[in-house]
Every structure is written in C-alpha cells, then in structure tokens.
Design an enzyme around this catalytic site. Sequence first.
Site, mmCIF file in Angstrom:
data_model
loop_
_atom_site.group_PDB
_atom_site.id
_atom_site.type_symbol
_atom_site.label_atom_id
_atom_site.label_comp_id
_atom_site.label_asym_id
_atom_site.label_seq_id
_atom_site.Cartn_x
_atom_site.Cartn_y
_atom_site.Cartn_z
ATOM 1 N N LYS A 64 0.831 -1.214 0.000
ATOM 2 C CA LYS A 64 0.000 0.000 0.000
ATOM 3 C C LYS A 64 0.860 1.255 0.000
ATOM 4 O O LYS A 64 0.621 2.184 -0.768
ATOM 5 C CB LYS A 64 -0.930 0.015 1.210
ATOM 6 C CG LYS A 64 -1.946 -1.110 1.251
ATOM 7 C CD LYS A 64 -2.907 -0.964 2.398
ATOM 8 C CE LYS A 64 -2.246 -1.069 3.757
ATOM 9 N NZ LYS A 64 -1.712 -2.417 4.036
ATOM 10 N N ARG A 141 -9.136 1.266 8.880
ATOM 11 C CA ARG A 141 -8.820 -0.149 9.079
ATOM 12 C C ARG A 141 -9.973 -0.906 9.719
ATOM 13 O O ARG A 141 -9.890 -2.119 9.878
ATOM 14 C CB ARG A 141 -7.560 -0.286 9.939
ATOM 15 C CG ARG A 141 -6.342 0.365 9.300
ATOM 16 C CD ARG A 141 -5.104 0.205 10.132
ATOM 17 N NE ARG A 141 -4.558 -1.149 10.052
ATOM 18 C CZ ARG A 141 -3.378 -1.503 10.530
ATOM 19 N NH1 ARG A 141 -2.628 -0.608 11.151
ATOM 20 N NH2 ARG A 141 -2.953 -2.742 10.430
ATOM 21 N N ARG A 175 11.591 -8.160 4.412
ATOM 22 C CA ARG A 175 11.773 -6.713 4.548
ATOM 23 C C ARG A 175 12.980 -6.380 5.427
ATOM 24 O O ARG A 175 13.196 -6.998 6.461
ATOM 25 C CB ARG A 175 10.515 -6.063 5.138
ATOM 26 C CG ARG A 175 9.342 -6.113 4.201
ATOM 27 C CD ARG A 175 8.207 -5.207 4.626
ATOM 28 N NE ARG A 175 7.577 -5.608 5.872
ATOM 29 C CZ ARG A 175 6.373 -5.182 6.255
ATOM 30 N NH1 ARG A 175 5.700 -4.332 5.483
ATOM 31 N NH2 ARG A 175 5.854 -5.584 7.406
ATOM 32 N N ARG A 219 12.623 -5.215 11.057
ATOM 33 C CA ARG A 219 11.661 -4.630 11.979
ATOM 34 C C ARG A 219 11.320 -5.638 13.071
ATOM 35 O O ARG A 219 11.172 -6.831 12.809
ATOM 36 C CB ARG A 219 10.382 -4.223 11.229
ATOM 37 C CG ARG A 219 10.501 -2.904 10.518
ATOM 38 C CD ARG A 219 9.330 -2.590 9.620
ATOM 39 N NE ARG A 219 8.021 -2.984 10.126
ATOM 40 C CZ ARG A 219 6.880 -2.669 9.518
ATOM 41 N NH1 ARG A 219 6.888 -1.969 8.397
ATOM 42 N NH2 ARG A 219 5.723 -3.053 10.025
ATOM 43 N N ARG A 230 -0.940 -10.488 12.322
ATOM 44 C CA ARG A 230 -1.451 -9.308 11.619
ATOM 45 C C ARG A 230 -2.417 -9.720 10.515
ATOM 46 O O ARG A 230 -3.432 -9.049 10.283
ATOM 47 C CB ARG A 230 -0.289 -8.491 11.034
ATOM 48 C CG ARG A 230 0.538 -7.776 12.082
ATOM 49 C CD ARG A 230 1.195 -6.521 11.552
ATOM 50 N NE ARG A 230 2.048 -6.762 10.415
ATOM 51 C CZ ARG A 230 3.354 -6.959 10.476
ATOM 52 N NH1 ARG A 230 3.965 -6.992 11.645
ATOM 53 N NH2 ARG A 230 4.070 -7.148 9.391
#
Length: 284
Positions: A64, A141, A175, A219, A230
């Site tokens: 996104k 959300r 990531r 992260r 998530r």
Amino acid sequence: MAAVTRLFRSSSYVPLIRRSLSAAPASASSESAQVRSQSNSPPRVDPKDRNIQWVFLGCPGVGKGTYASRLSTLLGVPHIATGDLVREELSSSTPLSKQLKQIVNQGKLVSDEIIINLLSKRLEAGETNGESGFILDGFPRTVRQAEILDDVTHIDLAVNLKLPENVLLEKCLGRRICDQCGKNFNVASINVKGENGNPDIKMVPLLPPPHCASKLITRSDDTEAIVKERFRVYNDKSQPVEEFYRARGKLIEFDLPGGIPESWPKLLEALNLDDYEDRRSAAA
C-alpha cells in the site's frame, strides 16, 4: 491517554477533518485483467483539475505504501500513511508511545481513538501548509473508522491491493531497513507458481547499495508469528471495510501481478492514469 479518549468521544475532531479534507467529489475506476470492480470506468479526467481523495486498502505487507507514495508523487497530493504516523509517535518519549510499543509488538491493531488523534494532528498540519486532497494508506482499518471518515469527507475511490497470503508472508519476512539512512529494502526472491488458473507471481529482491548492505536490520514486528497474527487481525477487522466501500460502488480490487515493474503500469491503466504519466514524462 485521557486526552485522547476525550477527543474520540467528543465531536471536536470532526470540524477539523472536515475543514482539512473538504473538496469537490470525484470518482475513478476501470477494468483490466487485474481489476474487479462493480462499476463502469468513468471518462478520463485530468487529475490536476480536481482534488484526489483516495484510500488504499490491503493486507499488511501488500505494498500500500509503495504504490500510494508513487501515486502521490505523480498526482501532486500528500500521501498520509497512518503507519508512518504511528512510527513517528513510537520514536518519541510520550506516554502514548509506550502504549503503542506494546500494541505493535503484539501484532494488534492500534485503537480507533489513537489513530483518530494522530490523523487529526496530521491533517491540521496539512491544512496549515495549504495541502489539497490526499491518498490515505492504512486508514480506515475498521468499519467504525470508515463510517467516521464517511461522515466528515467524500472518499472518491478505495483501491484494494491483493496478493496471496503465502506470497505476502514471504514478502514481509524479507523486509529490511537500513539502520543509517532509513531506506527500505527486501531480500526475498519470490517465484510462486499460479494455481487454479491464476498466473505465476515473480518478485525480484530489492537489494541495498553496498554502503547500506552491512547496516540492514529487521523490523521487530516482522517475525513469522507476528506477521501471521497481523493477517488474522486484518481478516477479522479490516476485510469488512472492503465490503463497506464495495456496497457504495467505490471499491476497485487490484491483483498485483508481480513486483513494481510488472504492477505499476497495470495499476495506472486500472486507474485511468496511464496516459497522464506519459504526459507528465513528456513535459519533464
């Protein structure tokens, strides 16, 4: 936290957002091999002649922020990512930042009142700087957030980016962030064979330059357990937001065919913006 709760329970933030987001309505949708929409494509409209008021939806890690940021640059409107707002708050030393750290590390969604508070402050700053239009990323959300947003401004379009969950998991676990410059990279090399008539999905790694290679970090919330949590939270809480915009004829679902080189031109085509980028490039 009491101040945040009072802000959410009162209607004081509503005039603020209305002032910040007021703009003429517009719409955009299209059909392509990657797009599923319930409405016909509108005539092409030059984005510079109107304010863009879009929201980007999709499971965590789908991209996104990447595509919203590119469209923000192309269209000249601010890209407001609630994830960035949360991370900025996390880097502070306020009581709210301590509460946020606990929520994020558990892979849970940040509460409505906290998001509304952070977004209200960002919109107030944008109004002061003369911003017009927006692309929201990471908000709404929940259906409750979507209803609040619907009450105070007009959303032209909800763009729902989609990838299979196994691809999303591999992408999230790949990531990396440069601890020095803060740029994002991805070390995953994805090559998934399509099933049930779906096309293959290929994504090449986004590797860092040599001076960043030794400074990559992961992260803290990009572990397999937290990423899967998530996904579960998104399916429970955020997927109904897709139905919210579908019922209003504002939803475009875009199946990403691969990485940025494959997906970007097709997304522009789906949004009726492919010729707009050509004209911008020619004028540069």
